[in-house]
Design a protein around this motif. Structure first.
Motif, short mmCIF file in Angstrom:
data_model
loop_
_atom_site.label_atom_id
_atom_site.label_comp_id
_atom_site.label_asym_id
_atom_site.label_seq_id
_atom_site.Cartn_x
_atom_site.Cartn_y
_atom_site.Cartn_z
N GLU A 1 0.83 -1.20 0.00
CA GLU A 1 0.00 0.00 0.00
C GLU A 1 0.87 1.26 0.00
O GLU A 1 0.58 2.23 -0.71
CB GLU A 1 -0.92 0.00 1.23
CG GLU A 1 -2.05 -1.01 1.14
CD GLU A 1 -2.86 -1.08 2.41
OE1 GLU A 1 -2.88 -0.08 3.17
OE2 GLU A 1 -3.48 -2.14 2.66
N LEU A 2 1.94 1.23 0.78
CA LEU A 2 2.85 2.37 0.82
C LEU A 2 3.57 2.56 -0.52
O LEU A 2 3.77 3.69 -0.98
CB LEU A 2 3.88 2.18 1.94
CG LEU A 2 3.32 2.24 3.37
CD1 LEU A 2 4.36 1.76 4.37
CD2 LEU A 2 2.86 3.65 3.70
N GLY B 1 1.04 4.04 -2.97
CA GLY B 1 0.68 5.42 -2.65
C GLY B 1 1.75 6.40 -3.05
O GLY B 1 1.47 7.37 -3.76
N ARG B 2 3.00 6.17 -2.64
CA ARG B 2 4.13 7.05 -2.94
C ARG B 2 3.81 8.52 -2.68
O ARG B 2 4.19 9.42 -3.40
CB ARG B 2 4.57 6.87 -4.40
CG ARG B 2 5.06 5.51 -4.78
CD ARG B 2 6.29 5.10 -3.98
NE ARG B 2 7.43 5.95 -4.24
CZ ARG B 2 8.27 5.76 -5.27
NH1 ARG B 2 8.09 4.76 -6.10
NH2 ARG B 2 9.30 6.58 -5.44
N SER B 3 3.00 8.73 -1.63
CA SER B 3 2.70 10.11 -1.24
C SER B 3 2.66 10.17 0.28
O SER B 3 2.61 9.14 0.94
CB SER B 3 1.35 10.58 -1.82
OG SER B 3 0.32 9.73 -1.34
N VAL C 1 1.75 9.91 3.77
CA VAL C 1 0.67 9.20 4.45
C VAL C 1 0.98 9.21 5.94
O VAL C 1 2.10 8.91 6.34
CB VAL C 1 0.59 7.73 3.96
CG1 VAL C 1 -0.52 6.99 4.67
CG2 VAL C 1 0.39 7.68 2.46
#
Length: 204
Positions: free
Chosen positions: A91-92, A95-97, A99
């Motif tokens: 998930e991380l 996402g690469r943003s 969080v």
């Protein structure tokens, strides 16, 4: 007078014959008793050997069952940690943003790791030594991977631009390889115990 002598000799002969017969009978009875005692001792020894063999077979079966249960519980606990840890990492990665750090989720993963570590201790106790070493290696690798994913999550929360996770991915692949080795070793260990049971002489 001759008649008396003959009579006395006859009585003495009868007494001696009876004594001799009694002596022979007593000796025969002693021999019979000794033979029966030897036979009883042999039967008792044979029964003891049979009981000992049966106990050894039962003990080996019990050992195999305990080891198998310990190995399975360890792998299941390890798998539960790995699934949650991988899920968070993927998930991380996607996402690469930036969080926020999900402390509750990371804590839950840590609890599952502790369960796997405890299951690993049981495996180490059950052995054999090669399995104990392999189990400790898996626990160490899983611990490192959990810390790596946490560090990746912290980096994502800090600036939202963690690296592509290549190092974490490689560590995960190493865990998979170690788990395969453990499975092969566990199967060999269980087969070894089963072979020991089969090699024990059959009870007669």
């Amino acid at each position: 007078m001759t008649a008396i002598v003959v009579s006395v000799v006859g009585v003495l002969g009868t007494i001696m014959g009876a004594a001799l017969a009694a002596f022979v009978a007593a000796r025969t009875e002693q021999r019979t008793a000794a033979a029966l005692e030897r036979q009883y001792i042999r039967q008792e020894e044979s029964q003891n050997r049979v009981q000992l063999t049966e106990l050894r077979v039962e003990h080996q079966r019990w050992r195999r069952e305990r080891r198998q249960a310990a190995y399975v519980a360890f792998l299941e606990a390890l798998g539960a940690v790995d699934r949650d840890n991988q899920s968070l990492f993927r998930e991380l990665q996607v996402g690469r943003s930036s969080v926020p750090l999900d402390e509750a989720r990371i804590a839950a993963i840590r609890v599952k790791f502790k369960d796997a570590e405890t299951a690993g201790i049981v495996v180490i106790l059950e052995g054999p030594e090669t399995i104990a070493t392999a189990a400790q290696g898996l626990v160490d690798q899983m611990s490192s991977l959990v810390l790596d994913v946490r560090a990746y999550a912290e980096a994502a929360a800090a600036d939202g631009t963690p690296d592509d996770g290549g190092a974490v991915h490689e560590a995960g692949m190493e865990l998979i390889a170690q788990r395969r080795v453990f499975l092969d070793m566990a199967r060999d260990a269980l087969d070894e115990v089963a072979n020991q049971v089969q090699s024990l002489p059959a009870a007669r």
